[in-house]
Design a protein around this motif. Structure first.
Motif, PDB file in Angstrom:
ATOM      1  N   CYS A 169      -3.454  -0.125  -9.349  1.00 22.73           N
ATOM      2  CA  CYS A 169      -2.871   1.168  -9.742  1.00 22.73           C
ATOM      3  C   CYS A 169      -3.151   1.468 -11.219  1.00 22.73           C
ATOM      4  O   CYS A 169      -3.384   2.616 -11.585  1.00 22.73           O
ATOM      5  CB  CYS A 169      -1.369   1.194  -9.473  1.00 22.73           C
ATOM      6  N   LEU A 170      -3.133   0.435 -12.050  1.00 23.23           N
ATOM      7  CA  LEU A 170      -3.439   0.630 -13.468  1.00 23.23           C
ATOM      8  C   LEU A 170      -4.864   1.139 -13.641  1.00 23.23           C
ATOM      9  O   LEU A 170      -5.122   2.040 -14.437  1.00 23.23           O
ATOM     10  CB  LEU A 170      -3.238  -0.678 -14.236  1.00 23.23           C
ATOM     11  N   TYR A 223       3.513   5.571  -5.920  1.00 20.22           N
ATOM     12  CA  TYR A 223       3.311   5.563  -7.374  1.00 20.22           C
ATOM     13  C   TYR A 223       2.068   6.359  -7.767  1.00 20.22           C
ATOM     14  O   TYR A 223       2.067   7.052  -8.781  1.00 20.22           O
ATOM     15  CB  TYR A 223       3.233   4.133  -7.911  1.00 20.22           C
ATOM     16  N   LEU A 224       1.018   6.270  -6.967  1.00 21.14           N
ATOM     17  CA  LEU A 224      -0.205   7.000  -7.283  1.00 21.14           C
ATOM     18  C   LEU A 224       0.035   8.511  -7.238  1.00 21.14           C
ATOM     19  O   LEU A 224      -0.552   9.249  -8.023  1.00 21.14           O
ATOM     20  CB  LEU A 224      -1.345   6.592  -6.347  1.00 21.14           C
ATOM     21  N   GLU A 225       0.918   8.962  -6.349  1.00 23.65           N
ATOM     22  CA  GLU A 225       1.266  10.385  -6.327  1.00 23.65           C
ATOM     23  C   GLU A 225       1.991  10.784  -7.611  1.00 23.65           C
ATOM     24  O   GLU A 225       1.802  11.881  -8.124  1.00 23.65           O
ATOM     25  CB  GLU A 225       2.175  10.695  -5.130  1.00 23.65           C
ATOM     26  N   GLN A 262      -7.653   8.357 -13.836  1.00 25.59           N
ATOM     27  CA  GLN A 262      -7.048   9.694 -13.827  1.00 25.59           C
ATOM     28  C   GLN A 262      -6.892  10.234 -15.242  1.00 25.59           C
ATOM     29  O   GLN A 262      -7.168  11.395 -15.520  1.00 25.59           O
ATOM     30  CB  GLN A 262      -5.662   9.657 -13.168  1.00 25.59           C
ATOM     31  N   ARG A 263      -6.407   9.380 -16.135  1.00 26.65           N
ATOM     32  CA  ARG A 263      -6.190   9.793 -17.522  1.00 26.65           C
ATOM     33  C   ARG A 263      -7.511  10.152 -18.193  1.00 26.65           C
ATOM     34  O   ARG A 263      -7.614  11.140 -18.912  1.00 26.65           O
ATOM     35  CB  ARG A 263      -5.487   8.672 -18.277  1.00 26.65           C
ATOM     36  N   ARG A 296       0.834  -1.206   0.000  1.00 23.30           N
ATOM     37  CA  ARG A 296       0.000   0.000   0.000  1.00 23.30           C
ATOM     38  C   ARG A 296       0.861   1.245   0.000  1.00 23.30           C
ATOM     39  O   ARG A 296       0.558   2.219  -0.679  1.00 23.30           O
ATOM     40  CB  ARG A 296      -0.951  -0.004   1.188  1.00 23.30           C
ATOM     41  N   GLU A 297       1.952   1.207   0.785  1.00 17.50           N
ATOM     42  CA  GLU A 297       2.858   2.359   0.817  1.00 17.50           C
ATOM     43  C   GLU A 297       3.509   2.577  -0.545  1.00 17.50           C
ATOM     44  O   GLU A 297       3.624   3.709  -1.015  1.00 17.50           O
ATOM     45  CB  GLU A 297       3.931   2.171   1.890  1.00 17.50           C
TER      46      GLU A 297
END
Length: 92
Positions: A48-49, A18-20, A55-56, A12-13
């Motif tokens: 995350c994908l 990566y999400l940032e 987001q995109r 998660r960390e």
């Protein structure tokens, strides 16, 4: 990883990190090493994908929605006000 940290917490960390960076990745604001790291993570982390795709998509929809230009009268009023503020600042 500390002895008290569960492996899922470490994941998660890492994902949070990566999400940032995804926003900067989408905007091409990362160096090549960071881009490669983000791509590699996205290739191996489906959650995350999914967030990257979301987001995109949101960024694309917002960009398309913001293509309108302001009415000429509004633009002129804004420019006039900006010039007034600039004059006030330079007179100080």
């Amino acid at each position: 990883m500390s002895e008290h940290q569960h492996p899922d917490e470490m994941s998660r960390e890492q994902c949070a990190d990566y999400l940032e960076r995804i926003v900067y990745f989408i905007d091409n604001e990362l160096d090549e090493a960071d881009c490669s790291a983000v791509r590699e993570h996205l290739d191996t982390c489906n959650p995350c994908l999914v967030k990257y795709d979301l987001q995109r998509t949101v960024k694309s929809v917002v960009a398309r929605s913001c293509s309108e230009t302001a009415p000429l009268e509004l633009r002129e009023r804004v420019l006039f006000r900006l010039r007034e503020v600039q004059v006030q600042i330079t007179e100080r």
